[in-house]
Write an enzyme that holds these catalytic residues in place. Sequence first.
Site, mmCIF file in Angstrom:
data_model
loop_
_atom_site.group_PDB
_atom_site.id
_atom_site.type_symbol
_atom_site.label_atom_id
_atom_site.label_comp_id
_atom_site.label_asym_id
_atom_site.label_seq_id
_atom_site.Cartn_x
_atom_site.Cartn_y
_atom_site.Cartn_z
ATOM 1 N N GLY A 12 -9.591 6.045 5.851
ATOM 2 C CA GLY A 12 -8.159 5.938 5.509
ATOM 3 C C GLY A 12 -7.781 6.946 4.436
ATOM 4 C CB SER A 14 -4.354 10.895 5.565
ATOM 5 O OG SER A 14 -4.223 9.815 6.484
ATOM 6 N N GLY A 15 -3.949 8.164 3.429
ATOM 7 C CA GLY A 15 -2.929 7.219 2.974
ATOM 8 C C GLY A 15 -2.664 7.303 1.481
ATOM 9 C CE1 TYR A 140 -4.291 -5.622 6.133
ATOM 10 C CE2 TYR A 140 -3.666 -7.059 4.313
ATOM 11 C CZ TYR A 140 -4.100 -5.828 4.772
ATOM 12 O OH TYR A 140 -4.349 -4.811 3.885
ATOM 13 C CE LYS A 144 -7.551 -4.978 3.992
ATOM 14 N NZ LYS A 144 -8.334 -3.751 3.801
ATOM 15 C CB VAL A 170 -0.919 0.394 -4.560
ATOM 16 C CG1 VAL A 170 -1.420 1.715 -5.120
ATOM 17 C CG2 VAL A 170 -2.016 -0.617 -4.427
ATOM 18 C CE LYS A 191 17.726 -1.834 1.143
ATOM 19 N NZ LYS A 191 17.807 -3.189 0.585
ATOM 20 C CG ASP A 274 14.735 -14.060 -4.706
ATOM 21 O OD1 ASP A 274 15.215 -12.948 -4.423
ATOM 22 O OD2 ASP A 274 15.157 -14.774 -5.635
#
Length: 318
Positions: A12, A14-15, A140, A144, A170, A191, A274
């Site tokens: 991973g 290039s993330g 997910y 993990k 992050v 935004k 929220d």
Amino acid sequence: MGSEKKIILVTGGSGLVGQAIKQAKQQDPRENETFIFLTSKDGDLKDPAATQRIFERYKPTHVIHLAAMVGGLFNNMQHNLDFLRNNILINDNVLHNSHKLGVKKVVSCLSTCIFPDKTSYPIDETMIHNGPPHSSNFGYSYAKRLIDVQNHAYNHQHGCHFTSVIPTNVFGAYDNFNLEDGHVIPGLIHKAYIAKKEGKPLVVAGSGKPLRQFIYSIDLAKLFLFVLREYEEIEPIILSVDESSEVSIGEVAKMIADAFQLEHGIVLDETKSDGQFKKTASNKKLRGYLPDFQFMPLKDAIDRTVQWFNLNYNTARK
């Protein structure tokens, strides 16, 4: 760790975090370290044969495992099985090949979303398996969590030194700035970019009151290098700013509006929900190792990220 030659494979690569590790290693180089940053073009880590070819080609001594199938809340809710299966496949292939080829150390990246939905705060490393994760992204989260289970199993059965880190929220250059699927800071930056262009206020979903701990990708990358080079435990370690650095979404929105010099301010859209009010994580364990580590002030880190987004708008992930 001595001066023996290290070949460090970063999945991973290039993330967001991979790109930050590229920068951090240049700021603190070691002569005996060679980094190889993998991208999806190097092969599909869901495929055992492709993963084996990658490992046999590069013969890593160390692995930083960042690769994962990730997505925003809506995507996760619709496809929990896909997130579970694909991430289990990726993680199993990476850890299995690391064991087979005698990799000395693997540092895998977990996420604070793996913690139990119902918990006391602050969260610490001992609480990971204390109850089910939030139902929205359980696929997910369980995949993990299983990395931590596998790390312990590889250690018990084979003596492998496989460990993991748990970063809080992050952000930084090379993030995913998608308006639907991006996380809080990159979503608000995109935004705000549009609001600036159209001469409108920045609309923030919800009350702006929820609290979060944000860590700048370069700070996280420096801590990843510390874990790679110095951290000897199998147990995970939370990589986070101090609890006192927790900020509200409203405060973050203001920093982003200021970075763009928005003339029409911020509007809170309280028709939107929220989400969790807080997810406070304790960095007590990290501070035990690095009492003097200086995190970049959030405002400066946001300013740098906004600057990067403005310069790289055409090529940024969005």
